[in-house]
Design an enzyme around this catalytic site. Structure first.
Site, PDB file in Angstrom:
ATOM      1  CG  ASP A   1      24.289  11.197 -13.630  1.00  0.00           C
ATOM      2  OD1 ASP A   1      23.069  10.572 -13.759  1.00  0.00           O
ATOM      3  OD2 ASP A   1      24.875  11.706 -14.838  1.00  0.00           O
ATOM      4  CG  LEU A   2      18.561  11.795 -11.640  1.00  0.00           C
ATOM      5  CD1 LEU A   2      17.363  11.835 -12.313  1.00  0.00           C
ATOM      6  CD2 LEU A   2      18.342  12.092 -10.096  1.00  0.00           C
TER       7      LEU A   2
ATOM      8  CB  SER B   1       5.645  15.276 -20.153  1.00  0.00           C
ATOM      9  OG  SER B   1       5.498  16.107 -21.493  1.00  0.00           O
ATOM     10  CG  ASN B   2       2.305  17.668 -23.566  1.00  0.00           C
ATOM     11  OD1 ASN B   2       2.422  17.352 -24.692  1.00  0.00           O
ATOM     12  ND2 ASN B   2       3.280  18.507 -22.975  1.00  0.00           N
TER      13      ASN B   2
ATOM     14  CE1 TYR C   1      10.710  14.323 -21.420  1.00  0.00           C
ATOM     15  CE2 TYR C   1       9.031  14.737 -22.979  1.00  0.00           C
ATOM     16  CZ  TYR C   1       9.643  15.093 -21.493  1.00  0.00           C
ATOM     17  OH  TYR C   1       8.853  16.308 -20.891  1.00  0.00           O
TER      18      TYR C   1
ATOM     19  CE  LYS D   1       9.380  13.541 -18.374  1.00  0.00           C
ATOM     20  NZ  LYS D   1       9.844  13.910 -17.072  1.00  0.00           N
TER      21      LYS D   1
HETATM   22  P1  NAI Z   1      15.487  21.280 -18.184  1.00  0.00           P
HETATM   23  O1  NAI Z   1      15.910  20.304 -19.354  1.00  0.00           O
HETATM   24  O2  NAI Z   1      15.474  22.559 -18.427  1.00  0.00           O
HETATM   25  O3  NAI Z   1      15.935  20.529 -16.998  1.00  0.00           O
HETATM   26  C1  NAI Z   1      16.423  19.233 -16.555  1.00  0.00           C
HETATM   27  C2  NAI Z   1      17.403  19.313 -15.588  1.00  0.00           C
HETATM   28  O4  NAI Z   1      17.422  18.039 -15.172  1.00  0.00           O
HETATM   29  C3  NAI Z   1      18.749  19.814 -16.257  1.00  0.00           C
HETATM   30  O5  NAI Z   1      19.169  20.934 -14.989  1.00  0.00           O
HETATM   31  C4  NAI Z   1      19.464  18.687 -16.194  1.00  0.00           C
HETATM   32  O6  NAI Z   1      20.889  18.881 -15.810  1.00  0.00           O
HETATM   33  C5  NAI Z   1      18.993  17.808 -15.050  1.00  0.00           C
HETATM   34  N1  NAI Z   1      19.223  16.272 -15.433  1.00  0.00           N
HETATM   35  C6  NAI Z   1      19.086  15.648 -16.530  1.00  0.00           C
HETATM   36  N2  NAI Z   1      19.815  14.588 -16.404  1.00  0.00           N
HETATM   37  C7  NAI Z   1      20.037  14.274 -15.212  1.00  0.00           C
HETATM   38  C8  NAI Z   1      20.558  13.272 -14.347  1.00  0.00           C
HETATM   39  N3  NAI Z   1      21.019  12.151 -15.060  1.00  0.00           N
HETATM   40  N4  NAI Z   1      21.123  13.540 -13.127  1.00  0.00           N
HETATM   41  C9  NAI Z   1      20.876  14.661 -12.457  1.00  0.00           C
HETATM   42  N5  NAI Z   1      20.216  15.647 -13.209  1.00  0.00           N
HETATM   43  C10 NAI Z   1      19.818  15.595 -14.511  1.00  0.00           C
HETATM   44  O7  NAI Z   1      13.937  20.885 -18.166  1.00  0.00           O
HETATM   45  P2  NAI Z   1      12.705  21.512 -17.583  1.00  0.00           P
HETATM   46  O8  NAI Z   1      11.981  22.309 -18.507  1.00  0.00           O
HETATM   47  O9  NAI Z   1      13.327  22.375 -16.591  1.00  0.00           O
HETATM   48  O10 NAI Z   1      11.701  20.415 -17.088  1.00  0.00           O
HETATM   49  C11 NAI Z   1      11.818  19.711 -15.909  1.00  0.00           C
HETATM   50  C12 NAI Z   1      11.027  18.338 -15.903  1.00  0.00           C
HETATM   51  O11 NAI Z   1       9.601  18.615 -16.145  1.00  0.00           O
HETATM   52  C13 NAI Z   1      11.721  17.256 -16.723  1.00  0.00           C
HETATM   53  O12 NAI Z   1      11.523  15.892 -16.088  1.00  0.00           O
HETATM   54  C14 NAI Z   1      10.753  17.620 -18.053  1.00  0.00           C
HETATM   55  O13 NAI Z   1      10.622  16.250 -18.739  1.00  0.00           O
HETATM   56  C15 NAI Z   1       9.410  17.916 -17.207  1.00  0.00           C
HETATM   57  N6  NAI Z   1       8.370  18.711 -18.102  1.00  0.00           N
HETATM   58  C16 NAI Z   1       8.724  20.042 -18.336  1.00  0.00           C
HETATM   59  C17 NAI Z   1       7.879  20.848 -18.910  1.00  0.00           C
HETATM   60  C18 NAI Z   1       7.908  22.073 -19.276  1.00  0.00           C
HETATM   61  O14 NAI Z   1       7.299  22.912 -19.804  1.00  0.00           O
HETATM   62  N7  NAI Z   1       9.205  22.780 -18.703  1.00  0.00           N
HETATM   63  C19 NAI Z   1       6.538  20.222 -19.590  1.00  0.00           C
HETATM   64  C20 NAI Z   1       6.461  18.655 -19.337  1.00  0.00           C
HETATM   65  C21 NAI Z   1       7.439  17.962 -18.459  1.00  0.00           C
HETATM   66  C1  15L Z   2       7.798  18.859 -22.714  1.00  0.00           C
HETATM   67  O1  15L Z   2       7.616  17.865 -22.039  1.00  0.00           O
HETATM   68  C2  15L Z   2       9.124  19.415 -22.473  1.00  0.00           C
HETATM   69  O2  15L Z   2       9.957  19.077 -21.464  1.00  0.00           O
HETATM   70  C3  15L Z   2       9.159  20.886 -22.718  1.00  0.00           C
HETATM   71  O3  15L Z   2      10.258  21.558 -23.127  1.00  0.00           O
HETATM   72  C4  15L Z   2       7.915  21.626 -23.691  1.00  0.00           C
HETATM   73  O4  15L Z   2       8.307  21.062 -24.876  1.00  0.00           O
HETATM   74  C5  15L Z   2       6.734  20.810 -23.105  1.00  0.00           C
HETATM   75  O5  15L Z   2       6.686  19.626 -23.093  1.00  0.00           O
HETATM   76  C6  15L Z   2       5.634  20.946 -24.382  1.00  0.00           C
HETATM   77  O6  15L Z   2       4.971  20.162 -24.762  1.00  0.00           O
HETATM   78  O7  15L Z   2       5.397  22.203 -24.935  1.00  0.00           O
END
Ligand code: NAI
Ligand code: 15L
Length: 269
Positions: A49-50, A109-110, A138, A142
């Site tokens: 965990d972070l 993030s956006n 959230y 960011k």
């Molecule tokens: P996700 O929710 O699928 O993955 C996040 C991962 O972080 C999970 O596997 C979770 O277990 C881990 N996590 C959460 N809290 C934690 C902690 N305290 N310690 C260790 N691990 C922890 O999200 P996704 O879509 O993979 O996004 C990854 C990153 O990119 C995030 O920071 C998200 O905010 C950012 N992001 C993603 C976007 C997208 O389109 N997928 C858009 C904008 C930003």
């Molecule tokens: C984010 O920041 C989220 O992590 C992702 O799940 C999407 O919702 C994305 O933005 C979005 O704006 O579509």
């Protein structure tokens, strides 16, 4: 700066982490994986965990760079955002400083600018220096991460590329996503550029493909050497037939952050 080879990928169990741990090794990286959840088929992944500052420091030791994806990726109660996204990101930066890691790619993030009105008609693209307008706790986390990155560059010489990711999923699934989509392939190309560009200091970029309906300016990303190869347009006709065009009178279509300012999706845990 020698090109990084060993890279810590936090959040490796998540959606984006899974895409990137499959795509980035082709660029020559050796990935060290970290997540609070176990990762199927990855027995060497660090489960931490972070919030555990010592575990984060140990995970960072010896890597050339960090791609920091871990965290809550949707809206959640402030206490949860504080722990994972704000304190957790601080632990990553502090570990980088202590262990001498000089380059971080931060998944912003956006939603750090989510209350910015989306461009309509002939409006100009949204510049990277548009004022921060987080649309959720959230998005606020960011915004904090971007400021933390600036502080660690100015005070400690830790370089960061903060990537304001749009929507990185295998395919766009909404009409809004036609404007903000980043294909997984372009995501990997952008992270590679962010890891290898020289002298980035703290650079903020939008993260998307070269979409025909793009809402923002990709020039700071292109300046890193990023050459997006994808465009969401082939998905447009089907999505518009199903969902209709964005409606200028619908508040949920008014902002960059889509429905996050109005009705944010909530983190399930
Ligand atoms: P996700 O929710 O699928 O993955 C996040 C991962 O972080 C999970 O596997 C979770 O277990 C881990 N996590 C959460 N809290 C934690 C902690 N305290 N310690 C260790 N691990 C922890 O999200 P996704 O879509 O993979 O996004 C990854 C990153 O990119 C995030 O920071 C998200 O905010 C950012 N992001 C993603 C976007 C997208 O389109 N997928 C858009 C904008 C930003
Ligand atoms: C984010 O920041 C989220 O992590 C992702 O799940 C999407 O919702 C994305 O933005 C979005 O704006 O579509």
């Amino acid at each position: 700066m020698p090109a990084p080879r060993t890279v810590l990928l936090t959040g490796a169990a998540g959606g984006l982490g899974t895409l990137m741990r499959n795509l980035l090794p082709a660029f020559g990286y050796e990935l060290r994986l970290l997540d609070m959840r176990p990762i199927e088929g990855e027995p060497d992944a660090i489960i931490a965990d972070l919030a555990d500052q010592d575990a984060v420091r140990e995970a960072v030791r010896g890597v050339d760079a960090i791609i920091h994806l871990a965290g809550i990726s949707l809206e959640a109660p402030f206490e949860k955002i504080l722990r994972s996204n704000i304190e957790g990101t601080y632990h990553v930066y502090e570990a980088a400083r202590q262990e001498g890691v000089k380059r971080i790619v931060f998944a912003s993030s956006n939603h750090a600018v989510g209350y910015t009105p989306r461009p309509q008609g002939d409006d100009p693209l949204i510049p990277i220096d548009t004022p921060r307008r987080p649309d959720t706790f959230y998005g606020l986390s960011k915004s904090f991460g971007e400021d933390l990155a600036q502080l660690y560059w100015d005070k400690h010489g830790v370089e960061t590329v903060s990537v304001r990711i749009g929507s990185c999923f295998p395919e766009p699934t909404s009409v809004r996503m036609l404007s903000v989509w980043m294909s997984p392939g372009d995501g990997a190309r952008l992270f590679h550029a962010a890891l290898t560009a020289e002298d980035v200091g703290h650079t903020v970029v939008y993260g998307s493909s070269a979409n025909t309906r793009l809402w923002w300016d990709l020039s700071t990303a292109r300046a890193l050497g990023y050459c997006p190869q994808d465009d969401s347009e082939p998905f447009a006709a089907k999505l518009i037939a199903e969902q209709g065009e964005l409606d200028p009178d619908n508040e949920a279509h008014a902002y960059l952050g889509g429905h996050f300012p109005i009705d944010p999706p909530i983190w399930p845990h």
